[in-house]
Enzyme design. Structure first.
Site, PDB file in Angstrom:
ATOM      1  N   LYS A  35       8.995  43.273  65.849  1.00 47.42           N
ATOM      2  CA  LYS A  35       8.074  42.473  65.018  1.00 47.42           C
ATOM      3  C   LYS A  35       8.418  40.982  65.127  1.00 47.42           C
ATOM      4  CE  LYS A  35      11.174  43.491  61.160  1.00 47.42           C
ATOM      5  NZ  LYS A  35      11.451  44.425  60.057  1.00 47.42           N
ATOM      6  N   ARG A 131      10.330  48.255  47.632  1.00 53.46           N
ATOM      7  CA  ARG A 131       9.491  47.344  48.389  1.00 53.46           C
ATOM      8  C   ARG A 131       8.264  48.141  48.805  1.00 53.46           C
ATOM      9  NH1 ARG A 131      11.683  44.174  53.701  1.00 53.46           N
ATOM     10  NH2 ARG A 131      11.429  46.277  54.567  1.00 53.46           N
ATOM     11  N   TYR A 256      16.697   9.622  58.685  1.00 55.98           N
ATOM     12  CA  TYR A 256      15.917   9.454  57.461  1.00 55.98           C
ATOM     13  C   TYR A 256      16.820   9.380  56.236  1.00 55.98           C
ATOM     14  CZ  TYR A 256      11.536  10.351  59.907  1.00 55.98           C
ATOM     15  OH  TYR A 256      10.453  10.277  60.749  1.00 55.98           O
TER      16      TYR A 256
END
Ligand SMILES: *Cc1c(COP(=O)(O)O)cnc(C)c1O
Length: 362
Positions: A35, A131, A256
């Site tokens: 998957k 689940r 940054y």
């Protein structure tokens, strides 16, 4: 033209890992889990390398269709099943196999007539993860409905999934396994429970079909054991190059927010890889990379396309030099996951389309 960043994929390592899995579970058949683009490695080449698998498993219908279109002949199991009659009809048209994990899916399959019946289907049993799956006391009814259905060629197998297989000796694992086995005793049908961690550490969970994912890609599911401890070979090496070198004086900052400030003269390398490639932003300030057989730290924030690394101790120009982000002898993806505070699964799946996958044999 060599383009960077690149995920270099060793197909012979994949084959090696599959044989290693067969050694660990010699009496089980193998449903290779591919998957999420084969855990980021690329469906097409991975399934070809794993063609000696007895079956494949993916999460979704679209992934199953993709594999069938690649010419895969083995059964392909859709682990999440489907939820509409259109999707069900497509499943049948592509000869894909389903996991049924709730009664609605079972009612759906009994409410229509498919052009071709489904084979190699599974019933997901809820054993503790909460689940997907039907409670043990609903399995009888589900089994009866599916066994009577003209849309299935044969009785479904029983599948379940460990919530914490990587915690060896956790009593919850035996409890989950016990529940599935009790169920299986009643229905005389194949069972499948073991993912990678269970294949390695819970041998009585192997059953008829094992479902390895992570270990196929040469990654250890355990915090305290490396891939090589387990006889696995890493499949992916993620690499890029230094595209700029900056000379920083005390007080100069990098990137940054200027999160990293030089406390002394520092040679900084800018490497072409960032979170836009799937290099996890959590590696800001805490990651490390390998250059010239040395481990050096990531300085400041990970940008979308670049990171800064410390080259002060690396001699020579460095411009154009190759940098390994993970997957060589000095830095495993498991180590990088630890640095990022995540799991190797996530790092591998995150590698974006912009990263070229390059395939080789050994
Ligand atoms: C992803 C998945 C697997 C593979 O798990 P690994 O830990 O990668 O081996 C097996 N079974 C199910 C149901 C899954 O969703």
């Amino acid at each position: 033209m060599q383009s960077y960043p690149v995920a270099s994929i060793d197909l012979s390592a994949l084959k090696h890992n599959l044989s290693r899995i067969k050694e660990l579970a010699p009496t089980s058949r193998v449903m290779s889990v591919v998957k999420a683009n084969a855990y980021g490695h690329g469906y097409a080449q991975v399934v070809q390398a794993l063609i000696d698998s007895d079956a494949f498993a993916v999460a979704r219908l679209s992934e199953g269709i993709r594999l069938r279109e690649l010419g895969i002949k083995q059964p392909i199991v859709i682990l999440e099943g489907v939820m509409s009659s259109d999707a069900l009809q497509l499943t049948a048209d592509y000869s894909l196999s389903l996991v049924f994990h709730n009664l609605t899916q079972i009612e759906l399959v009994n409410s229509i007539q498919l052009n071709t019946p489904l084979k190699f289907c599974w019933l997901m049993v809820e054993t503790g993860m909460h689940r997907l799956g039907l409670a043990v006391d609903k399995i009888g009814e589900a089994m009866q409905l599916l066994s009577a259905s003209s849309n299935l060629t044969d009785k479904p197998g029983l599948m379940s999934h460990f919530a914490s297989a990587e915690l060896t000796n956790d009593p919850r694992n035996q409890k989950q396994l016990e529940l599935l086995k009790q169920c299986a005793d009643k229905y005389n049908t194949p069972i499948s429970m073991a993912n990678s961690a269970a294949i390695i550490s819970i041998s009585d969970s192997h059953g008829d079909w094992i479902r390895p994912g992570l270990m196929l890609y040469g990654v250890s599911p355990f915090d305290n054991r490396t891939a090589s401890d387990l006889g696995l070979k890493p499949v992916m090496q993620l690499k890029s190059v230094v595209i700029a070198v900056q000379e920083l004086q005390t007080g100069d900052q990098v990137g940054y927010g200027g999160d990293w400030t030089a406390s002394q003269y520092t040679r900084v390398g800018i490497v072409s890889i960032g979170y836009g490639d799937g290099y996890n932003r959590q590696l800001s300030d805490v990651g490390s990379v390998i250059i010239g057989h040395k481990s050096v730290p990531v300085l400041g924030r990970v940008s979308m396309d670049m990171i800064a690394i410390d080259l002060t101790d690396i001699s020579g120009s460095s411009l154009g030099d190759e940098v390994c982000l993970w997957g060589n002898d000095m830095l495993a993806v498991e180590d990088v996951a630890q640095q990022a505070g995540t799991i190797p699964y996530e790092l591998l799946c995150q590698i974006s389309e912009r990263v070229v996958r390059e395939y080789h044999h050994g």
